[in-house]
Design an enzyme around this catalytic site. Structure first.
Site, PDB file in Angstrom:
ATOM      1  N   HIS A 124       1.024  -1.162  -0.022  1.00 25.26           N
ATOM      2  CA  HIS A 124       0.217  -0.402   0.392  1.00 25.26           C
ATOM      3  C   HIS A 124       0.843   1.325   0.045  1.00 25.26           C
ATOM      4  O   HIS A 124       0.585   2.510   0.092  1.00 25.26           O
ATOM      5  CB  HIS A 124      -0.772   0.078   1.184  1.00 25.26           C
ATOM      6  CG  HIS A 124      -1.944  -0.979   1.097  1.00 25.26           C
ATOM      7  ND1 HIS A 124      -2.818  -1.195   2.085  1.00 25.26           N
ATOM      8  CD2 HIS A 124      -2.289  -1.371  -0.234  1.00 25.26           C
ATOM      9  CE1 HIS A 124      -3.474  -2.317   2.098  1.00 25.26           C
ATOM     10  NE2 HIS A 124      -3.554  -2.532   0.603  1.00 25.26           N
TER      11      HIS A 124
ATOM     12  N   CYS B 294       5.148  11.643  -8.217  1.00 23.06           N
ATOM     13  CA  CYS B 294       4.405  13.272  -8.492  1.00 23.06           C
ATOM     14  C   CYS B 294       3.195  12.491  -9.596  1.00 23.06           C
ATOM     15  O   CYS B 294       3.595  11.557 -10.249  1.00 23.06           O
ATOM     16  CB  CYS B 294       5.804  13.636  -9.681  1.00 23.06           C
ATOM     17  SG  CYS B 294       4.693  14.757 -10.783  1.00 23.06           S
TER      18      CYS B 294
ATOM     19  N   GLU C  74      -7.894 -10.474  18.021  1.00 19.74           N
ATOM     20  CA  GLU C  74      -9.316 -11.297  18.048  1.00 19.74           C
ATOM     21  C   GLU C  74      -9.344 -11.271  16.328  1.00 19.74           C
ATOM     22  O   GLU C  74      -8.872 -11.342  15.116  1.00 19.74           O
ATOM     23  CB  GLU C  74     -10.062 -10.355  18.096  1.00 19.74           C
ATOM     24  CG  GLU C  74     -10.747  -8.972  16.405  1.00 19.74           C
ATOM     25  CD  GLU C  74     -11.549  -7.703  17.237  1.00 19.74           C
ATOM     26  OE1 GLU C  74     -11.388  -7.601  18.018  1.00 19.74           O
ATOM     27  OE2 GLU C  74     -11.552  -6.855  16.165  1.00 19.74           O
TER      28      GLU C  74
HETATM   29  N1  APR Z   1      -1.982  -6.517  18.650  1.00 19.65           N
HETATM   30  C1  APR Z   1      -2.067  -7.643  17.405  1.00 19.65           C
HETATM   31  N2  APR Z   1      -3.902  -7.607  16.100  1.00 19.65           N
HETATM   32  C2  APR Z   1      -4.127  -6.480  16.702  1.00 19.65           C
HETATM   33  C3  APR Z   1      -3.924  -5.315  17.743  1.00 19.65           C
HETATM   34  C4  APR Z   1      -2.294  -5.733  18.364  1.00 19.65           C
HETATM   35  N3  APR Z   1      -2.346  -4.809  19.810  1.00 19.65           N
HETATM   36  N4  APR Z   1      -4.756  -4.217  17.900  1.00 19.65           N
HETATM   37  C5  APR Z   1      -5.458  -4.469  16.598  1.00 19.65           C
HETATM   38  N5  APR Z   1      -5.375  -5.794  16.036  1.00 19.65           N
HETATM   39  C6  APR Z   1      -5.633  -6.199  15.092  1.00 19.65           C
HETATM   40  C7  APR Z   1      -7.674  -5.833  15.017  1.00 19.65           C
HETATM   41  O1  APR Z   1      -7.998  -7.023  15.965  1.00 19.65           O
HETATM   42  C8  APR Z   1      -7.843  -5.581  13.763  1.00 19.65           C
HETATM   43  O2  APR Z   1      -8.210  -7.017  13.462  1.00 19.65           O
HETATM   44  O3  APR Z   1      -5.583  -5.174  14.245  1.00 19.65           O
HETATM   45  C9  APR Z   1      -5.671  -5.328  13.005  1.00 19.65           C
HETATM   46  C10 APR Z   1      -6.178  -4.021  12.835  1.00 19.65           C
HETATM   47  O4  APR Z   1      -7.461  -4.150  11.366  1.00 19.65           O
HETATM   48  P1  APR Z   1      -6.928  -3.080  10.747  1.00 19.65           P
HETATM   49  O5  APR Z   1      -7.588  -1.501  11.555  1.00 19.65           O
HETATM   50  O6  APR Z   1      -8.597  -3.035   9.630  1.00 19.65           O
HETATM   51  O7  APR Z   1      -6.113  -2.703   9.714  1.00 19.65           O
HETATM   52  P2  APR Z   1      -5.676  -3.541   8.349  1.00 19.65           P
HETATM   53  O8  APR Z   1      -6.372  -5.067   8.049  1.00 19.65           O
HETATM   54  O9  APR Z   1      -4.318  -2.840   8.054  1.00 19.65           O
HETATM   55  O10 APR Z   1      -6.280  -2.164   7.346  1.00 19.65           O
HETATM   56  C11 APR Z   1      -5.421  -3.190   5.613  1.00 19.65           C
HETATM   57  O11 APR Z   1      -7.618  -1.307   4.798  1.00 19.65           O
HETATM   58  O12 APR Z   1      -7.624   1.216   5.392  1.00 19.65           O
HETATM   59  C12 APR Z   1      -7.169   0.522   4.678  1.00 19.65           C
HETATM   60  O13 APR Z   1      -4.750   0.692   3.591  1.00 19.65           O
HETATM   61  C13 APR Z   1      -5.842   0.486   4.426  1.00 19.65           C
HETATM   62  O14 APR Z   1      -3.228  -1.025   4.982  1.00 19.65           O
HETATM   63  C14 APR Z   1      -5.117  -0.622   5.109  1.00 19.65           C
HETATM   64  C15 APR Z   1      -5.955  -1.572   4.977  1.00 19.65           C
END
Ligand code: APR
Length: 232
Positions: free
Chosen positions: A106, A114, A200
């Site tokens: 990403h 640019c 989770e």
């Molecule tokens: N340890 C392990 N897991 C964790 C922790 C932690 N301390 N804190 C949060 N999580 C988990 C949450 O339970 C959730 O399932 O990390 C996950 C984060 O999920 P998202 O917030 O959806 O992030 P991500 O999956 O990386 O999103 C993917 O979405 O918005 C776009 O480009 C953005 O790269 C991102 C993509």
């Protein structure tokens, strides 16, 4: 030896103080992603988008890798086969923990692009719509990150690695954004053992052979030690 492919998401950097997107209070509850993470939003208000990424760049610069990032760097160093870290994150904490084989599907908060000529360079700490491209001079500079509706980077290399993987681990990702959320299916088809390490169960936890719940800084080091000790 066929290798290990790791997919990391915002959850691996949560304990380093960087926000996740979809947890309670996450970035997509603080900001409208249409305004700050789409090409249309950038065209409409580039200053707002630069402010959003300038704040995340400052946060990431002030953050430190946590034991989960450090454990993956150890895995890469001591595992007898290839370890590829495919990260959805745009921070540089995997690299600052010592990992070298990292692809940012990403994009990268610390790189600029640019939009007119495609030139890439190291982003300044603060980007501004008035910045001119150092190559062509156009006022079309943007963070080198992949927005919704754009094609993620390095997909060919990622799928090639998934087809060779003997072990696939998804760490700290909700499994809600594609194509990353379907990587587990490719790895499983290639015969890899698939493990999810997350706070989770993710939206795609059913596709994994094994799932460990907990904070990444606790469960990732344990998992890495299990993998390395299984190598004898
Ligand atoms: N340890 C392990 N897991 C964790 C922790 C932690 N301390 N804190 C949060 N999580 C988990 C949450 O339970 C959730 O399932 O990390 C996950 C984060 O999920 P998202 O917030 O959806 O992030 P991500 O999956 O990386 O999103 C993917 O979405 O918005 C776009 O480009 C953005 O790269 C991102 C993509």
């Amino acid at each position: 030896m066929a290798g290990i492919v790791i997919l990391s998401g915002a959850g691996i950097s949560a304990e380093s103080g960087l926000g996740t997107f979809r947890d309670a209070g996450g970035l997509w509850q603080q900001y409208d992603l249409e305004q700050v993470a789409t090409p249309e939003g950038f065209a409409r208000d580039p200053a707002l988008v630069h402010d959003f990424y300038n704040a995340r760049r400052a946060n990431a610069s002030g953050a430190s890798p946590n034991p989960a990032h450090e454990a993956l760097a150890r895995l890469e160093k001591f595992y007898p086969g290839e370890v590829l870290i495919v990260t959805q994150n745009i921070d540089d904490l995997h690299e600052r923990a010592g990992a070298r084989n990292v692809v940012h599907m990403h994009g990268d908060l610390f790189r600029a692009l640019c939009a007119a000529c495609g030139h890439r360079w190291d982003a300044p700490a603060v980007m501004d719509p008035a910045d001119a491209c150092p190559a062509c001079g156009a006022l079309a500079t943007r963070p080198d990150v992949v927005w919704f509706g754009e094609v993620p980077y390095h997909l060919e290399a990622i799928f090639a690695a998934l087809h060779e993987a003997r072990l696939f681990a998804a760490i700290g990702t909700s499994g809600s954004v594609y194509p990353a959320a379907a990587f587990v299916e490719d790895a499983a088809r290639a015969g890899a053992h698939c493990v999810e390490l997350n706070l989770e169960p993710s939206e795609v936890v059913e596709a994994f052979d094994e799932a460990r719940q907990g904070r990444a800084s606790a469960i990732v080091p344990d998992w890495v030690e299990d993998v390395l000790s299984a190598q004898g």
